[in-house]
Design an enzyme around this catalytic site. Structure first.
Site, PDB file in Angstrom:
ATOM      1  N   ASN A   1       0.797  -1.224   0.000  1.00 23.85           N
ATOM      2  CA  ASN A   1       0.000   0.000   0.000  1.00 23.85           C
ATOM      3  C   ASN A   1       0.828   1.272   0.000  1.00 23.85           C
ATOM      4  O   ASN A   1       0.364   2.327  -0.433  1.00 23.85           O
ATOM      5  CB  ASN A   1      -0.940   0.018   1.213  1.00 23.85           C
TER       6      ASN A   1
ATOM      7  N   HIS B   1     -13.464   0.850  -1.806  1.00 21.68           N
ATOM      8  CA  HIS B   1     -13.052   2.236  -2.030  1.00 21.68           C
ATOM      9  C   HIS B   1     -11.652   2.362  -2.609  1.00 21.68           C
ATOM     10  O   HIS B   1     -11.213   3.465  -2.925  1.00 21.68           O
ATOM     11  CB  HIS B   1     -13.198   3.070  -0.759  1.00 21.68           C
TER      12      HIS B   1
ATOM     13  N   THR C   1     -27.151  -6.613   9.100  1.00 23.08           N
ATOM     14  CA  THR C   1     -27.921  -6.246   7.910  1.00 23.08           C
ATOM     15  C   THR C   1     -27.002  -5.699   6.831  1.00 23.08           C
ATOM     16  O   THR C   1     -26.172  -4.817   7.075  1.00 23.08           O
ATOM     17  CB  THR C   1     -28.987  -5.192   8.266  1.00 23.08           C
TER      18      THR C   1
ATOM     19  N   CYS D   1      -3.510   5.208   7.125  1.00 23.82           N
ATOM     20  CA  CYS D   1      -3.803   4.704   8.468  1.00 23.82           C
ATOM     21  C   CYS D   1      -2.741   5.114   9.481  1.00 23.82           C
ATOM     22  O   CYS D   1      -2.950   5.010  10.686  1.00 23.82           O
ATOM     23  CB  CYS D   1      -3.905   3.172   8.435  1.00 23.82           C
TER      24      CYS D   1
END
Length: 394
Positions: A152, A202, A238, A325
Site C-alpha cells: 500500500n 473504495h 444487515t 492509516c
C-alpha cells in the site's frame, strides 16, 4: 485540488454513484425481509455478488460481503489462527504488510503463537527463500501464511503467487491482502488457489465502508460476527445494500478496464520524469519493474516529508507520506525500514497515488508543484539547488 492519494481512497466513478442512488433513497428495504421491496434489495445484493465473483474468477457463494478491508483481513486471520494454527501455533507473513494484518498477527504473538515476519529486498519484494524456510518450520502440525499482493505504500507487487505455491506445498493455508491489487493487476482465484482473499471497494472507485472476503469452496470457515445469520451465516449484520451495489458496479467497471489493457503507466512515468528532471536529489523507491502503474514513491534529500505535505497542500496537491492509516504518527514507516531506509530517508518520502480520474494536465501541474515545494523548503532550511543528478529510465 489535484488529488494524488488514490492509495488512501479513490473517488467514486459517476456510474457507481448512479447505481447506488436508488438504494439510498426510495429503495430502502431490508434485504432479509419477505415482501416485494425486500426481495428487490436481495436481488440487487446477489447481482453485486455475481459481479465481484466474475471479476475474481470465483463462485458467487465464495464471496462474503463485509464492512471493508480491515474486517475482511481480521476475519480471515482470526479464523485461521483458531483453526489451522491452533496445533502448530505458527504464522508466517512479511515485514511489510498493512497494519490491518500486522496488528492482528502481533496480537497472536502475545498469546503464544510463533510469528515469523519474512524480510524484503531493497526494492521491497519478499525474500521467497526466507519465506519458504519459514513455511517449512510451520509445516509440522499445520499453520498458515498471509502475504499481500501489492504494498500500500510503495505499490510494489509482491510474489504472492509464488508465495501461495510455497505455502501450499508445505501444507499451510494461505491468505492474501489484495486490497491494493484489485483494479491494478490481474487477480484470478481459479489460477492462484488462495484460500482467503481480502478486498475493499473504495480502493477501486467504489464506496467506503464495504468490502468482501473470498473464501474458497471446501475451506472450513466460521464467522467473526454472529447474530442474525446474514451472508449465509458467514457475516451477521444487515447488509449495506447501497454500498454492496456500488461495490458490484465498481468491480464490473474495473474488470472491463483491465480487460481493455488500460493502466496509468504513462501518467506515472511522466510525473516521475518531470520531478526527477526538475530537482536534484530525488530517489524513486521500490522495485521499478514489479510495481503497479498507480503508485510513485519518492524520497527527497534535505527535505522533511511533513514540510513538503504542508506546502503541497497549500498549492492544491493532495498526497501522503505513507499509509493513510499511519498519518499523524512520527515514527518511520515499517515498510521503509524493512527496505533498509535510514530514518532520514524514511522521513523524506512521499507517496503519490494516481487514479482513473486524473488527467495529464493535472499530473504536469502537480509535478511542477512538487519541484517548487522542494526548492522552497530547501531554501528555508538553508541550501539546495536544481537540475537533474540521476539517470532515470521509466
Amino acid at each position: 485540488m489535484i488529488y494524488l492519494d488514490a492509495n488512501a481512497t479513490t473517488p467514486m466513478l459517476p456510474e457507481v454513484v448512479e447505481a447506488m442512488m436508488p438504494w439510498l433513497t426510495e429503495q430502502y428495504c431490508n434485504p432479509n425481509a419477505s415482501y416485494r421491496g425486500a426481495k428487490a434489495a436481495r436481488k440487487a445484493v446477489e447481482q453485486a455478488r455475481e459481479q465481484v465473483a466474475v471479476w475474481l474468477g470465483a463462485l458467487p457463494e465464495e464471496v462474503v460481503f463485509m464492512s471493508g478491508g480491515t474486517e475482511s483481513t481480521n476475519t480471515a486471520l482470526k479464523w485461521l489462527a483458531r483453526w489451522v494454527g491452533r496445533k502448530s501455533g505458527r504464522v508466517v507473513t512479511t515485514a511489510v504488510e498493512h497494519s490491518a494484518v500486522l496488528k492482528v498477527i502481533e496480537n497472536f504473538a502475545q498469546v503464544g503463537y510463533a510469528v515469523e515476519k519474512c524480510g524484503v529486498d531493497s526494492g521491497g519484494r519478499l525474500d521467497l527463500e526466507a519465506f519458504d524456510e519459514a513455511c517449512a518450520r510451520a509445516e509440522e502440525g499445520g499453520g498458515f501464511a498471509s502475504v499481500m499482493a501489492v504494498n500500500n505504500e510503495t505499490g510494489v507487487i509482491q510474489p504472492w503467487v509464488e508465495a501461495c505455491e510455497k505455502a501450499h506445498a508445505r501444507g499451510l493455508a494461505f491468505h492474501t491482502d489484495a486490497i491494493q491489487a484489485m483494479g491494478k493487476v490481474e487477480v484470478n482465484v481459479r489460477e492462484v488457489p488462495v484460500d482467503f482473499l481480502s478486498l475493499s471497494a473504495h480502493k477501486f472507485h467504489g464506496p467506503k465502508g464495504v468490502g468482501a472476503l473470498y473464501v474458497r469452496s471446501g475451506c472450513r470457515f466460521e464467522p467473526l460476527l454472529r447474530g442474525g445469520g446474514q451472508e449465509s451465516d458467514r457475516r451477521s449484520g444487515t447488509e449495506n445494500v447501497a454500498g454492496i451495489v456500488g461495490m458490484g458496479k465498481a468491480a464490473e467497471l474495473a474488470r472491463l478496464w483491465l480487460e481493455a489493457g488500460r493502466d496509468l503507466r504513462g501518467l506515472r512515468d511522466d510525473f516521475e520524469a518531470r520531478v526527477v528532471g526538475g530537482v536534484e536529489g530525488v530517489t524513486v523507491n521500490g522495485d521499478l519493474i514489479h510495481r503497479v502503474s498507480t503508485t510513485s514513491h519518492l524520497s527527497f534529500e534535505r527535505c522533511e516529508a511533513a514540510g513538503l505535505l504542508i506546502l503541497l497542500d497549500e498549492m492544491g496537491v493532495a498526497c501522503s507520506a505513507g499509509s493513510a492509516c499511519m498519518t499523524g504518527k512520527q515514527q518511520p514507516s515499517h515498510v521503509q525500514k524493512a527496505m533498509g531506509f535510514s530514518d532520514g530517508k524514511a522521513r523524506s518520502s512521499l507517496r503519490f497515488g494516481f487514479s482513473r480520474m486524473n488527467t495529464r494536465e493535472e499530473v504536469v501541474e502537480a509535478a511542477g508543484c512538487v519541484v517548487k515545494a522542494v526548492e522552497k523548503l530547501r531554501r528555508v532550511q538553508g541550501g539546495g539547488g536544481t537540475g537533474p543528478v540521476m539517470v532515470y529510465s521509466p
